[in-house]
Design an enzyme around this catalytic site. Structure first.
Site, PDB file in Angstrom:
ATOM      1  N   GLY A  17     -10.658  -3.209   2.395  1.00  0.00           N
ATOM      2  CA  GLY A  17      -9.783  -3.219   3.557  1.00  0.00           C
ATOM      3  C   GLY A  17      -9.826  -1.917   4.328  1.00  0.00           C
ATOM      4  O   GLY A  17     -10.792  -1.154   4.263  1.00  0.00           O
ATOM      5  N   ARG A  27     -14.120  -7.309  -1.610  1.00  0.00           N
ATOM      6  CA  ARG A  27     -13.485  -7.101  -0.305  1.00  0.00           C
ATOM      7  C   ARG A  27     -12.943  -5.681  -0.199  1.00  0.00           C
ATOM      8  O   ARG A  27     -12.321  -5.169  -1.128  1.00  0.00           O
ATOM      9  CB  ARG A  27     -12.363  -8.110  -0.106  1.00  0.00           C
ATOM     10  N   THR A  81       0.850  -1.180   0.000  1.00  0.00           N
ATOM     11  CA  THR A  81       0.000   0.000   0.000  1.00  0.00           C
ATOM     12  C   THR A  81       0.895   1.242   0.000  1.00  0.00           C
ATOM     13  O   THR A  81       1.994   1.215   0.541  1.00  0.00           O
ATOM     14  CB  THR A  81      -0.867  -0.019   1.270  1.00  0.00           C
ATOM     15  N   THR A 136      -0.327   1.057   6.802  1.00  0.00           N
ATOM     16  CA  THR A 136      -0.135  -0.028   5.847  1.00  0.00           C
ATOM     17  C   THR A 136      -0.019  -1.343   6.612  1.00  0.00           C
ATOM     18  O   THR A 136       0.525  -1.376   7.721  1.00  0.00           O
ATOM     19  CB  THR A 136       1.121   0.194   4.976  1.00  0.00           C
TER      20      THR A 136
END
Length: 318
Positions: free
Chosen positions: A202, A200, A172, A223
């Site tokens: 996050g 999905r 990320t 991250t």
């Protein structure tokens, strides 16, 4: 106020063949953001453009280079937040967008909402004239290889991404900054976890988890494994510790330790305080990061690594 920018390219395991590329990428992103700040630009513009640099860099898990979901497709999340008035914009599960962070900012400035997802985000992007790109153009060979390897029944995608030996860190990306007016901002962008279920979402687009910015305290970008970060609202937890008097470094250590002990997960963070103090901390094996303050660039990938170079020397060598 002296301007400061800090960026990260993701926490996890970065192979020795990729660490130079990841380090070069975060350095370029930090310099881009710092140039905006030095010219009197806003922290918001600086973090957005720094993240764009990393979204366009295939070394990172954001934009071009994003990992693939279980169907072999790219779905991306992003968030941006302005510490001046707590305005925020985010997108999740977006496809065929080269720079999700730019779309997130449009959500913040052109809608009354904070987060748009999937089809709604795509419809909004088209209405705003954001160009779509072919999904295949965002897929790199290393992302496809990681996806194929994790199709095996015995695979463990999360462990593979955080601790695997594949080429690249699949991290990320994020940025935090404070500008000359004392305003802070954060931005975070990701392709998520490899082989994730379709749809999905996050931590990245969730305010307080993937990032948070408040002029009264500071700004943070995170991250790591998204599910764990959401459980402890990592970004907001760090700023809470800072509100209680902790330094950015101590607050980051406390929050990362809490996440490791409470939900058995590791990660990384970058933080800048309202006074311009900053830190880059991680409990994983590596995290690529870079920061610029007082015309000096600092960067690293490994624990204890901190290369320090005058910005003028970096520009002269390019």
């Amino acid at each position: 106020m002296k301007p400061v920018i800090v960026v990260h390219g993701g926490a996890g395991t970065i192979s020795s063949t990729q660490d130079a590329g990841c380090k070069a990428g975060v350095k370029q992103a930090a310099l881009k953001g710092y140039d905006i700040l030095k010219q009197g630009g806003s922290a918001l513009d600086a973090v957005e453009e720094a993240v764009v640099v990393m979204e366009d860099d295939p070394h990172f898990n954001a934009g071009c280079g994003s990992v693939l979901n279980e169907k072999g497709e790219v779905e991306m999340d992003a968030i941006i937040m302005d510490g001046k008035d707590l305005s925020s914009g985010a997108v999740s599960a977006v496809r065929c967008i080269a720079n999700p962070i730019k779309l997130a900012r449009l959500v913040m400035e052109k809608t009354p909402h904070v987060l748009l997802t999937d089809r709604g985000a795509s419809l909004f992007a088209r209405a705003q004239g954001v160009a779509e790109v072919p999904g295949e153009s965002l897929i790199t060979e290393k992302s496809r290889k990681r996806w194929e390897d994790n199709l095996k029944p015995s695979s463990t995608p999360v462990l593979s991404q955080m601790h695997g030996n594949h080429e690249g860190g699949f991290g990320t990306v994020g940025a935090v900054a404070i500008d000359s007016a004392g305003n802070v901002a954060c931005a975070t962008s990701t392709g998520g976890m490899t082989n994730k279920m379709v749809g999905r979402v996050g931590d990245t687009p969730c305010i307080g988890s993937g990032g948070y910015a408040d002029n009264l305290v500071g700004a943070c970008s995170t991250t790591g494994e998204g599910e764990a970060i959401m459980k402890v609202t990592l970004a907001r937890l760090i700023l809470y510790h800072m509100q209680q008097g902790m330094s950015p470094a101590d607050a980051s250590d406390a929050a990362l330790n809490y996440m490791k002990n409470r939900v058995e997960s590791e990660g990384g963070v970058i933080v800048v305080s309202k006074s311009g103090d900053w830190t880059a901390k991680f409990s994983t094996n590596q995290m690529s990061w870079a920061a610029v303050k007082d015309d000096t660039l600092q960067c690293g990938v490994y624990h204890g690594e901190n290369m320090t170079i005058p910005v003028s020397n970096v520009i002269a060598s390019q």
